[in-house]
Scaffold this active site. Structure first.
Site, mmCIF file in Angstrom:
data_model
loop_
_atom_site.group_PDB
_atom_site.id
_atom_site.type_symbol
_atom_site.label_atom_id
_atom_site.label_comp_id
_atom_site.label_asym_id
_atom_site.label_seq_id
_atom_site.Cartn_x
_atom_site.Cartn_y
_atom_site.Cartn_z
ATOM 1 N N HIS A 359 0.794 -1.231 0.000
ATOM 2 C CA HIS A 359 0.000 0.000 0.000
ATOM 3 C C HIS A 359 0.822 1.274 0.000
ATOM 4 C CE1 HIS A 359 -3.923 -1.938 0.776
ATOM 5 N NE2 HIS A 359 -3.150 -2.863 1.309
ATOM 6 N N LYS A 548 -8.772 13.733 4.657
ATOM 7 C CA LYS A 548 -7.871 12.572 4.632
ATOM 8 C C LYS A 548 -6.914 12.738 5.795
ATOM 9 C CE LYS A 548 -6.605 13.935 0.441
ATOM 10 N NZ LYS A 548 -6.740 12.711 -0.323
ATOM 11 N N ARG A 549 -6.108 11.720 6.094
ATOM 12 C CA ARG A 549 -5.108 11.888 7.150
ATOM 13 C C ARG A 549 -4.184 13.055 6.834
ATOM 14 N NH1 ARG A 549 -4.723 8.046 11.388
ATOM 15 N NH2 ARG A 549 -2.844 9.169 11.977
ATOM 16 N N LYS A 554 0.512 14.494 1.324
ATOM 17 C CA LYS A 554 -0.853 14.738 0.834
ATOM 18 C C LYS A 554 -1.085 16.234 0.571
ATOM 19 C CE LYS A 554 -2.707 10.705 3.319
ATOM 20 N NZ LYS A 554 -3.297 9.811 2.300
ATOM 21 N N THR A 656 -8.578 6.510 -1.900
ATOM 22 C CA THR A 656 -9.924 5.961 -2.056
ATOM 23 C C THR A 656 -10.964 7.036 -1.748
ATOM 24 O OG1 THR A 656 -9.626 5.035 0.162
ATOM 25 C CG2 THR A 656 -9.469 3.511 -1.685
ATOM 26 N N LYS A 660 -14.794 8.187 -3.445
ATOM 27 C CA LYS A 660 -16.043 8.464 -2.716
ATOM 28 C C LYS A 660 -16.618 9.812 -3.136
ATOM 29 C CE LYS A 660 -13.965 5.825 0.948
ATOM 30 N NZ LYS A 660 -13.042 5.928 2.092
HETATM 31 C C1 26Q Z 1 3.706 -0.357 9.602
HETATM 32 C C2 26Q Z 1 4.598 -0.935 10.485
HETATM 33 C C3 26Q Z 1 4.710 -0.502 11.758
HETATM 34 C C4 26Q Z 1 3.901 0.554 12.156
HETATM 35 C C5 26Q Z 1 2.986 1.114 11.279
HETATM 36 C C6 26Q Z 1 2.890 0.671 10.002
HETATM 37 C C7 26Q Z 1 1.879 1.253 9.081
HETATM 38 C C8 26Q Z 1 0.564 1.478 9.511
HETATM 39 C C9 26Q Z 1 -0.401 1.971 8.643
HETATM 40 C C10 26Q Z 1 2.184 1.508 7.771
HETATM 41 C C11 26Q Z 1 1.212 1.999 6.909
HETATM 42 C C12 26Q Z 1 -0.087 2.226 7.324
HETATM 43 C C13 26Q Z 1 -1.160 2.716 6.447
HETATM 44 C C14 26Q Z 1 -1.047 2.838 5.139
HETATM 45 C C15 26Q Z 1 -2.145 3.306 4.294
HETATM 46 O O1 26Q Z 1 -3.234 3.598 4.751
HETATM 47 N N1 26Q Z 1 -1.912 3.384 2.985
HETATM 48 C C16 26Q Z 1 -2.947 3.801 2.066
HETATM 49 O O2 26Q Z 1 -3.598 2.638 1.578
HETATM 50 C C17 26Q Z 1 -4.727 2.986 0.787
HETATM 51 C C18 26Q Z 1 -5.443 1.707 0.414
HETATM 52 O O3 26Q Z 1 -4.698 0.976 -0.504
HETATM 53 C C19 26Q Z 1 -4.294 3.775 -0.417
HETATM 54 O O4 26Q Z 1 -5.439 4.177 -1.119
HETATM 55 C C20 26Q Z 1 -3.480 5.006 0.003
HETATM 56 O O5 26Q Z 1 -2.973 5.658 -1.128
HETATM 57 C C21 26Q Z 1 -2.354 4.598 0.924
HETATM 58 O O6 26Q Z 1 -1.691 5.741 1.429
#
Ligand code: 26Q
Length: 809
Positions: A359, A548-549, A554, A656, A660
């Site tokens: 992702h 969004k976050r 972003k 995503t 929406k």
């Molecule tokens: C990993 C290891 C240790 C601690 C935290 C993490 C971690 C946690 C959450 C790494 C990444 C995330 C979240 C990632 C995320 O939300 N990515 C998004 O995924 C969406 C669905 O595929 C995409 O549409 C977005 O573009 C992407 O940013």
């Protein structure tokens, strides 16, 4: 099985009866919370009936089953979507109406499970809805966090985090499944010994035990028999108390052990797209992965006995990013140490069972763990990882005819004292996919280039999607009604048929009705905002939304700076006019992400600066929507006119939220990044605003290292004024230094090219201003966006996953 009917009269009776039995109340005396529980438990009874019937059927099923593992499932509220998916809206609507229940107030009582940060977690939830609606057998597996993502409060213009204890009033949708409780082991020592037949065996002792207790939530498919489960694992200490320590007087040690176990499922980590090597986090990942795989194996044996050679034909394990990647060594461990298989056999099974979705390509989000931590916390898993790595490196050395080829260190599972989860997942899974076409290309050409050269057939790109049931049918009932009145109901099961709306963009009466729906949703959002945080917005103005976050990539800053430039124009030019706009931001910042929190302060300060100026106020309004979550997104998306998707090209894997907004008729302002590119492909250049550098230009500019934001500062006077206003007291008169770190970051580093893309963004915004005033033109664009959004239904995404990766029946 006894069956109960759920017609309107039975529903009414059930609600009244439950209030009487559980609360000793009549409808008139009951609180909204009590009424919510009565309605929810009526719906639950109806689901239970379907769920049991489906489980009965499933028991006899000999087909393949999917386990979708994700550390996050951002489901949002269930009540309305469950009613919708059982196609019982009319019955419940009439029942509540006849009882005089205000369904809006009652639905709002449901606590929202915020078991995710953002895109990745919400995607998992959309996938569950589509899997069930397409009648595919799947179980979602995750952690039952006691505290979901923090709730955001804005106090004195800053983000303050408040714990989210969503389980406080009970969760109407979950069912504990104590018979599937299992143990997860941490720490301890491994002893190696040989059996008489010469087989090497491993004995794990002196470990700490944590119990994993599953709670299942039903996932009801739309208008079908299927009710899948979302399994959430809760951690608990196995012993009531450690009596040895207790008796020896070490009461605190006893209590500590107890607490340490439960802490594993206590709280969701609030970092999105950012990795931090916290031990508790590693414990969480192993906890739900191990419990899930133990269950998957148990279920397989119940269905098929001990013939593990058919395991990959009957089970597929999908890992949502690398976070559940320990599924790979854990499945190896279970097959070898518990089931007695040899390494080669176990490896062969794992390689045909596990599939991986990536992702993000941002280096700071790639998951790595210190080898020492892995060795101490999960000694047997660590041994298996080392052996996986040894074999991988040996194969690569042979492939490259050189044991020291630099590619080997890049591809290794363990290197430089770290375990690289992405390399583990790529090398040991049968499928690796990206979440948009561009992202898939970047994975192949850049992130996993070396792997892709060796096994190109493993790599695919499947563009993300959203469930149109929640994001259109549930969130936007007025537009849903209009669509169905216009083209019938075919689009509900085949969302790509939304295209049948296209000819109606030429129909003035239809456009008018479309506009009325938008207007209705804008008014609804205004009322919601006023009730929630007291802010007043005018539905006559354009709603320009970025939700969004909060993340530098972003580029909420691009939007914020542009508002400051507009403010500057209003101040400097007495003849300046524009279409009045309400800028709406919704964003949570990770609590430890300093600059992100500063950006929130800046956005709020801009709003206040505008409020202080009588003329600026006429054209501009900035509101910061507090605690942006799934429920507020459901209010916001249908109300938006313009959707801001501003990521630096090449950084947003898909996005995503963009889908929406589009589905609800907002027009996109975006870079050529992630799924924006595919939105552009669908609607064509006249129905989207594209600006900024393309991803290859960004890549080259980054590599050259020659980018100089100060040069832009010097040559663009409007922008220079806006930047100066950040630190000269214009923006924050109380203390001009408040936001100086943002100023410095932009001027002296600007890692995400905000200044570089500013000119192009600003030009595109001028076109929006002009086009919005041409009502016919704008409404045509709006209709086009909804009409072309069907391809972004997660039903299409899931069909593609199934055809290319899972092969479920
Ligand atoms: C990993 C290891 C240790 C601690 C935290 C993490 C971690 C946690 C959450 C790494 C990444 C995330 C979240 C990632 C995320 O939300 N990515 C998004 O995924 C969406 C669905 O595929 C995409 O549409 C977005 O573009 C992407 O940013």
């Amino acid at each position: 099985m006894p069956t109960t009917r759920f017609d309107k009269e039975s529903i009414k009776e059930a609600i009244i009866g439950k209030l009487q039995r559980y609360n000793g109340k009549t409808l008139e005396d009951a609180t909204n919370q009590q009424i919510y529980h009565a309605v929810a438990s009526t719906v639950r009874d109806q689901i239970m009936q379907k769920w049991m019937a489906y489980k009965e059927k499933e028991k006899k099923e000999q087909g393949k089953k999917l386990y979708y593992l994700s550390v996050e499932f951002l489901t949002g509220r269930s009540l309305y979507c469950n009613i919708l998916n059982m196609t019982s809206q009319e019955n419940y609507r009439l029942a509540m109406k006849e009882l005089g229940i205000d369904y809006r107030k009652v639905f709002a009582e449901e606590p929202e499970p915020g078991l995710g940060n953002g895109g990745l977690g919400r995607l998992a939830a959309c996938f569950m809805d589509s899997l069930a609606s397409l009648s595919l057998p799947a179980m979602g597996c995750t952690i039952r966090y006691e505290y979901g993502l923090f709730r955001q409060k804005i106090i004195d213009g800053r983000q303050v985090e408040v714990p989210d204890s969503w389980l406080e009033n009970g969760n109407a949708w979950e069912m504990p499944v104590p018979e599937d409780t299992c143990e997860v082991h941490y720490g301890g020592k491994i002893e190696t010994y040989f059996e008489e037949n010469g087989n090497m065996r491993f004995y794990h002792h002196d470990y700490q035990t944590v119990e994993a207790i599953p709670y299942d939530m039903p996932v009801v498919g739309y208008d079908c028999e299927t009710v899948n489960s979302l399994r959430m694992w809760r951690a608990r200490s196995p012993k009531a108390l450690d009596f040895d320590s207790f008796n020896s007087g070490d009461y605190f040690k006893a209590m500590k052990e107890q607490e340490l176990a439960a802490v594993i499922s206590k709280v969701l980590y609030p970092e999105d797209n950012h990795y931090e090597g916290k031990e508790l986090r590693l414990k969480q990942h192993y906890f739900f992965t191990s419990a899930t795989l133990q269950y998957a194996l148990k279920d397989f044996k119940r269905r098929f006995g001990n013939d593990f050679s058919i395991f990959p034909d009957k089970v597929t394990i999908h890992i949502n990013d690398t976070h559940p990647g320990l599924a790979i060594p854990e499945l190896m461990r279970l097959l070898m140490d518990e089931e007695g298989l040899g390494w080669d056999e176990a490896e062969n099974i794992v390689r045909r069972t596990v599939a991986y979705t990536n992702h993000t390509i941002m280096p700071e989000a790639l998951e790595k763990w210190p080898e020492k931590m892995m060795r101490e916390l999960l000694p047997r898993i660590y041994m298996i990882l080392q052996e996986i790595n040894r074999r991988l490196c040996a194969r690569l050395a042979e492939e490259y005819h050189n044991g020291f080829d630099p590619r080997i260190a890049r591809m290794a599972v363990t290197a430089y004292d770290m375990v690289h989860m992405a390399n583990l997942c790529v090398s040991m899974s049968y499928s690796v996919n990206g979440v948009s076409q561009l992202h898939g290309e970047i994975l192949k050409e850049d992130t996993f280039r070396d792997f892709c050269k060796l096994e190109p057939e493993k790599f695919t790109a499947i563009t993300n999607g959203i469930t149109h049931r929640r994001w259109l049918m549930s969130a936007n009932r007025m537009l849903t009604g209009l669509i169905t009145d216009t083209i019938g109901t075919g689009w509900i099961k085949e969302p790509e048929r939304l295209r049948e709306l296209l000819p109606y963009r030429d129909d003035a009466a239809f456009r008018e009705k479309f506009d009325q729906a938008k207007r209705h949703n804008k008014e609804r959002f205004a009322a919601f905002l006023k009730a929630r945080q007291g802010d007043i917005v005018d539905p006559e103005t354009m709603y320009d939304v970025q939700a969004k976050r909060l993340h530098e990539y972003k580029r909420q800053l691009l939007n914020a700076l542009h508002i400051m430039v507009l403010y500057g124009r209003i101040k400097d030019d007495p003849n300046f006019t524009m279409q009045p706009r309400t800028f709406i931001f919704g964003a949570k910042a990770s609590p430890a992400y300093y600059i992100a929190k500063q950006i929130i302060r800046m956005i709020i300060s801009i709003g206040r600066m505008i409020e202080r100026d009588e003329r600026a106020r006429k054209y501009l309004k900035v509101v910061f929507l507090e605690n942006y979550d799934v429920s507020s997104a459901e209010m916001l998306m249908p109300a938006a006119d313009l959707s801001e998707q501003l990521s630096t090209a090449g950084y947003e894997a898909s996005g995503t939220g963009n889908m929406k907004f589009m589905m609800n008729g907002a027009v996109t302002m975006g870079t050529m990044d992630g799924a924006n590119i595919e939105i552009y492909d669908q609607v064509g250049q006249d129905n989207i605003y594209i600006f900024g550098m393309r991803s290859n230009t960004v890549r080259d500019l980054k590599q050259e290292g020659s980018y100089s934001p100060t040069h832009i500062y010097e040559t663009n006077s409007e922008l220079r004024k806006a930047l100066t206003a950040i630190i000269d007291g214009t923006l924050t008169p109380e203390n001009p230094a408040t936001l100086q770190d943002i100023y410095h970051s932009l001027l002296f580093s600007d890692p995400y090219f905000v200044l570089k893309d500013f000119g192009s963004y600003s030009m595109a915004q001028r076109r929006v201003d002009k086009d919005y005033q041409d009502r016919e033109k704008w409404l045509r664009m709006t209709v086009t966006n909804t009409a072309c959004s069907g391809i972004f239904s997660s039903d299409r995404t899931i069909r593609e996953y199934n055809e290319r990766i899972w092969h479920l029946k």
